[in-house]
Design an enzyme around this catalytic site. Structure first.
Site, PDB file in Angstrom:
ATOM      1  N   GLY A  54     -76.267  25.342   2.729  1.00 58.78           N
ATOM      2  CA  GLY A  54     -76.423  23.947   3.133  1.00 58.78           C
ATOM      3  C   GLY A  54     -75.652  23.043   2.194  1.00 58.78           C
ATOM      4  O   GLY A  54     -76.083  22.810   1.075  1.00 58.78           O
TER       5      GLY A  54
ATOM      6  N   GLY B  30     -74.667  19.718   2.553  1.00 55.78           N
ATOM      7  CA  GLY B  30     -74.701  18.285   2.847  1.00 55.78           C
ATOM      8  C   GLY B  30     -74.653  17.517   1.538  1.00 55.78           C
ATOM      9  O   GLY B  30     -74.154  18.015   0.520  1.00 55.78           O
ATOM     10  N   HIS B  31     -75.206  16.310   1.527  1.00 54.64           N
ATOM     11  CA  HIS B  31     -75.185  15.486   0.312  1.00 54.64           C
ATOM     12  C   HIS B  31     -75.759  16.231  -0.886  1.00 54.64           C
ATOM     13  O   HIS B  31     -75.166  16.258  -1.962  1.00 54.64           O
ATOM     14  CB  HIS B  31     -75.988  14.201   0.545  1.00 54.64           C
ATOM     15  CG  HIS B  31     -75.316  13.214   1.444  1.00 54.64           C
ATOM     16  ND1 HIS B  31     -74.190  12.524   1.082  1.00 54.64           N
ATOM     17  CD2 HIS B  31     -75.620  12.805   2.699  1.00 54.64           C
ATOM     18  CE1 HIS B  31     -73.821  11.727   2.075  1.00 54.64           C
ATOM     19  NE2 HIS B  31     -74.668  11.885   3.069  1.00 54.64           N
ATOM     20  N   VAL B  32     -76.920  16.834  -0.701  1.00 53.75           N
ATOM     21  CA  VAL B  32     -77.606  17.473  -1.833  1.00 53.75           C
ATOM     22  C   VAL B  32     -76.911  18.757  -2.260  1.00 53.75           C
ATOM     23  O   VAL B  32     -76.631  18.966  -3.443  1.00 53.75           O
ATOM     24  CB  VAL B  32     -79.084  17.739  -1.488  1.00 53.75           C
ATOM     25  CG1 VAL B  32     -79.749  18.538  -2.609  1.00 53.75           C
ATOM     26  CG2 VAL B  32     -79.820  16.423  -1.281  1.00 53.75           C
TER      27      VAL B  32
ATOM     28  N   THR C  40     -85.078  22.116   0.163  1.00 56.94           N
ATOM     29  CA  THR C  40     -85.348  21.653   1.527  1.00 56.94           C
ATOM     30  C   THR C  40     -86.780  21.153   1.710  1.00 56.94           C
ATOM     31  O   THR C  40     -87.745  21.786   1.252  1.00 56.94           O
ATOM     32  CB  THR C  40     -85.082  22.801   2.518  1.00 56.94           C
ATOM     33  OG1 THR C  40     -83.705  23.159   2.432  1.00 56.94           O
ATOM     34  CG2 THR C  40     -85.405  22.395   3.931  1.00 56.94           C
TER      35      THR C  40
ATOM     36  N   PRO D 231     -90.158  20.057   4.116  1.00 56.70           N
ATOM     37  CA  PRO D 231     -91.133  19.791   3.060  1.00 56.70           C
ATOM     38  C   PRO D 231     -91.131  20.930   2.034  1.00 56.70           C
ATOM     39  O   PRO D 231     -91.341  22.099   2.395  1.00 56.70           O
ATOM     40  CB  PRO D 231     -92.469  19.679   3.800  1.00 56.70           C
ATOM     41  CG  PRO D 231     -92.257  20.397   5.091  1.00 56.70           C
ATOM     42  CD  PRO D 231     -90.798  20.314   5.421  1.00 56.70           C
TER      43      PRO D 231
ATOM     44  N   ASP E 234     -89.925  13.988  -8.797  1.00 58.09           N
ATOM     45  CA  ASP E 234     -90.967  12.957  -8.875  1.00 58.09           C
ATOM     46  C   ASP E 234     -91.377  12.714 -10.324  1.00 58.09           C
ATOM     47  O   ASP E 234     -91.645  11.572 -10.723  1.00 58.09           O
ATOM     48  CB  ASP E 234     -92.186  13.390  -8.055  1.00 58.09           C
ATOM     49  CG  ASP E 234     -91.813  13.756  -6.635  1.00 58.09           C
ATOM     50  OD1 ASP E 234     -91.350  12.882  -5.901  1.00 58.09           O
ATOM     51  OD2 ASP E 234     -91.968  14.941  -6.274  1.00 58.09           O
TER      52      ASP E 234
ATOM     53  N   HIS F 124     -94.777  17.804  -3.038  1.00 54.83           N
ATOM     54  CA  HIS F 124     -93.633  16.894  -3.086  1.00 54.83           C
ATOM     55  C   HIS F 124     -93.711  16.058  -1.822  1.00 54.83           C
ATOM     56  O   HIS F 124     -93.041  16.320  -0.823  1.00 54.83           O
ATOM     57  CB  HIS F 124     -92.317  17.680  -3.155  1.00 54.83           C
ATOM     58  CG  HIS F 124     -91.096  16.800  -3.143  1.00 54.83           C
ATOM     59  ND1 HIS F 124     -90.919  15.762  -4.025  1.00 54.83           N
ATOM     60  CD2 HIS F 124     -90.003  16.795  -2.335  1.00 54.83           C
ATOM     61  CE1 HIS F 124     -89.764  15.169  -3.775  1.00 54.83           C
ATOM     62  NE2 HIS F 124     -89.201  15.770  -2.744  1.00 54.83           N
TER      63      HIS F 124
ATOM     64  N   THR G 116     -80.558  10.956  -0.475  1.00 58.33           N
ATOM     65  CA  THR G 116     -80.769  11.041  -1.919  1.00 58.33           C
ATOM     66  C   THR G 116     -79.833  12.129  -2.427  1.00 58.33           C
ATOM     67  O   THR G 116     -79.619  13.133  -1.748  1.00 58.33           O
ATOM     68  CB  THR G 116     -82.228  11.402  -2.275  1.00 58.33           C
ATOM     69  OG1 THR G 116     -82.555  12.676  -1.701  1.00 58.33           O
ATOM     70  CG2 THR G 116     -83.198  10.352  -1.747  1.00 58.33           C
TER      71      THR G 116
END
Length: 318
Positions: free
Chosen positions: A12, A14-16, A123, A125, A152, A179, A231
């Site tokens: 994956g 993407g942005h993260v 990923t 939740p 967090d 989270h 984010t």
């Protein structure tokens, strides 16, 4: 003599996922990073861009495209699949259906290739997906973890640092639980080099509006999301830090999504708790003497996670 390369896979990008890949190079964590995504053109572009940055990284690192089977020799795989737009409602649970379907599909393919390393899952939740990866992979206990409340906790520490004027390394604080929106601040465990917060409150700087700080910490991600619809930096840094802690066998205590097996009276779920992280993944969950109220709220977090695990299983027909 052949030198063992530190290999990390990212599923994956993407942005993260892309930012994790960049951090693995800029922080000098990995020697080789393999990128895997359903969108092959995205992988090709990210590999090109990252290799263009290698000259300016502290150590030599190679970025390559990979399929699932090609991840077999990785020491760690970072799971970063997902669709952040599904969280637009303000709940990470919005990604549940998409996430469990993707993970249930690809993890067996990775394992069929012969992978026997560790998983770090980002990923959402997060706690539910980490639990699913552990079950689908069949890896030993502790070899799967989620970033959980690591990000967090950074938000909480920033809030405390901002009010007290102290550097983040001057005290210990962390978020506990899922989270998600039910996580809590265990205020009884916040300490300033061993001196508990309760003994510091004679100074106004150490008197916190506890509900406000907890709420601000929980909602920090939505402040980030509201202006850029994603984010990136915080969570990618958290994910890369977990990978570094594993590869360097640091034995560092970090709050992350770890498997509970009787700790805090809970079993069969992953939940955000401080744990010793090293070469064997989650090597020990640290139990704290929570107040009755904190323990009750923590158990409510666990109930939320357990309910979402059941929802995920129902989606998969399990």
């Amino acid at each position: 003599m052949a030198i063992k390369k530190r290999m990390v896979g990212i599923v994956g990008v993407g942005h993260v996922g892309a930012h994790v890949a960049f951090n693995l190079g800029m922080m000098g964590i990995a020697d080789e990073v393999l990128l895997c995504d359903l969108e092959e053109s995205k992988v090709t572009s990210e590999v090109q861009d990252l290799n263009d940055a290698v000259m300016y990284m502290p150590n030599h690192v190679v970025y390559k495209a990979s399929d699932y089977a090609g991840l077999k020799d990785c020491d760690v795989i970072v799971n970063a699949v997902g669709d952040i737009t599904l969280c637009a409602s303000g709940s990470r649970d919005g990604e549940l259906e998409n996430s469990v379907k993707q993970v249930a599909d690809y993890v067996p393919k990775v394992m069929a290739g012969g992978f026997h390393g560790l998983f770090v899952s980002i990923t959402n939740p997060c706690d539910v997906v980490a639990n699913l990866i552990a079950r689908k992979s069949g890896l030993p206990k502790g070899h799967v973890m989620g970033t959980g409340t690591l990000l967090d906790s950074s938000r909480l520490i920033h809030a405390i640092s901002e009010q007290t004027g102290l550097d983040s390394r001057g005290f210990t604080a962390f978020m506990l639980g899922e989270h998600g929106n039910s996580q809590i601040v265990p205020w009884s465990q916040i300490a300033f080099y061993g001196k508990p917060l309760s003994e510091m409150e004679s100074d106004p700087k150490f008197r916190f509006d506890k509900e406000e700080v907890q709420e601000r910490t929980i909602k920090g991600g939505w402040v980030t999301y509201s202006g850029k619809q994603c984010t990136e930096y915080g969570i990618a840094s958290a994910g890369a830090t977990l990978v570094r802690t594993i590869l360097h066998d640091e034995k560092r205590i970090l709050p992350c999504s770890a498997p509970l097996d009787g700790e805090y009276g809970e079993s069969g779920i992953f939940c955000g708790v401080p744990a010793v992280i090293g070469a064997n993944g989650v090597e020990k969950v640290i139990e704290y003497n929570l107040t009755e109220e904190e323990l009750a709220r923590f158990k409510a977090c666990c109930a939320t996670i357990r309910a979402n695990i059941a929802k995920g299983d129902a989606i998969l027909g399990e």
